[in-house]
Design a protein around this motif. Structure first.
Motif, mmCIF file in Angstrom:
data_model
loop_
_atom_site.group_PDB
_atom_site.id
_atom_site.type_symbol
_atom_site.label_atom_id
_atom_site.label_comp_id
_atom_site.label_asym_id
_atom_site.label_seq_id
_atom_site.Cartn_x
_atom_site.Cartn_y
_atom_site.Cartn_z
ATOM 1 N N ARG A 97 0.837 -1.208 0.000
ATOM 2 C CA ARG A 97 0.000 0.000 0.000
ATOM 3 C C ARG A 97 0.868 1.253 0.000
ATOM 4 O O ARG A 97 0.605 2.199 -0.744
ATOM 5 C CB ARG A 97 -0.926 0.005 1.220
ATOM 6 N N ASP A 98 1.918 1.244 0.817
ATOM 7 C CA ASP A 98 2.839 2.381 0.856
ATOM 8 C C ASP A 98 3.467 2.608 -0.512
ATOM 9 O O ASP A 98 3.597 3.734 -0.981
ATOM 10 C CB ASP A 98 3.933 2.153 1.901
ATOM 11 N N LEU A 141 0.814 4.083 -2.932
ATOM 12 C CA LEU A 141 0.580 5.494 -2.647
ATOM 13 C C LEU A 141 1.747 6.351 -3.127
ATOM 14 O O LEU A 141 1.550 7.440 -3.672
ATOM 15 C CB LEU A 141 0.342 5.702 -1.148
ATOM 16 N N GLN A 142 2.954 5.850 -2.953
ATOM 17 C CA GLN A 142 4.130 6.583 -3.417
ATOM 18 C C GLN A 142 4.117 6.700 -4.936
ATOM 19 O O GLN A 142 4.419 7.759 -5.493
ATOM 20 C CB GLN A 142 5.398 5.874 -2.954
ATOM 21 N N THR A 145 1.307 11.779 -0.585
ATOM 22 C CA THR A 145 2.159 11.903 0.591
ATOM 23 C C THR A 145 1.432 11.339 1.804
ATOM 24 O O THR A 145 0.272 11.676 2.051
ATOM 25 C CB THR A 145 2.510 13.379 0.849
ATOM 26 N N GLN A 146 2.130 10.491 2.529
ATOM 27 C CA GLN A 146 1.562 9.946 3.763
ATOM 28 C C GLN A 146 2.067 10.769 4.945
ATOM 29 O O GLN A 146 3.214 11.180 4.980
ATOM 30 C CB GLN A 146 1.980 8.493 3.947
ATOM 31 N N TRP A 147 1.201 10.979 5.886
ATOM 32 C CA TRP A 147 1.553 11.752 7.061
ATOM 33 C C TRP A 147 1.504 10.848 8.276
ATOM 34 O O TRP A 147 0.690 9.942 8.363
ATOM 35 C CB TRP A 147 0.571 12.912 7.252
ATOM 36 N N THR A 148 2.377 11.135 9.228
ATOM 37 C CA THR A 148 2.394 10.417 10.494
ATOM 38 C C THR A 148 2.137 11.421 11.604
ATOM 39 O O THR A 148 2.785 12.467 11.664
ATOM 40 C CB THR A 148 3.768 9.750 10.729
#
Length: 138
Positions: A5-6, A9-10, A15-18
């Protein structure tokens, strides 16, 4: 499943946020001190009330373990600025945003190993003892 999944998305440019403080979403927005709290111990690794040196400091301040509230440096940021409570920064360099006497010392391991650091802590306690004792009368 998560690495795929990462990767997807990339590849899509998403952009993934933490979250830095995920507990905020779980309702832990503010820290409230119990009414009997007279001293907040701020430390990265929270000490136990049964530690002999902690017991000696509490005894010298005429405090019982239930009158002490341990917090991490991150939790101190969640206290209201209107808080009035004395603090002991134990091995952390934090300036509390609330009012009250502030004691500071190295972490417990360093205090046990360094007599001059222990002496400096006792000097701080003796300097502020009238203020610390006055708050107990409230």
């Amino acid at each position: 499943m998560a690495p795929r999944r990462d990767w997807l998305l990339q590849q899509m440019g998403i952009t993934q946020w933490t979250l830095r403080r995920p507990t905020v979403l779980q309702g832990e927005i503010a820290v409230t001190l119990p009414a009997q709290t007279r001293l907040v111990i701020v430390a990265a690794s929270l000490p136990t009330a049964h530690d002999p040196l902690i017991g000696d400091v509490l005894h010298s301040l005429s405090l019982r373990p239930e009158q002490v509230y341990p917090l991490t440096p991150e939790q101190t940021a969640m206290l209201p600025t209107s808080t009035h409570c004395h603090s002991w920064c134990l091995g952390v360099d934090v300036t509390p945003a609330w009012t009250g006497v502030q004691l500071s010392s190295p972490a417990l391991d360093a205090l046990y190993a360094n007599p001059s650091a222990k002496r400096a802590l006792w000097q701080q306690i003796s300097e502020h003892l009238p203020l610390l004792a006055a708050s107990e009368a409230h």
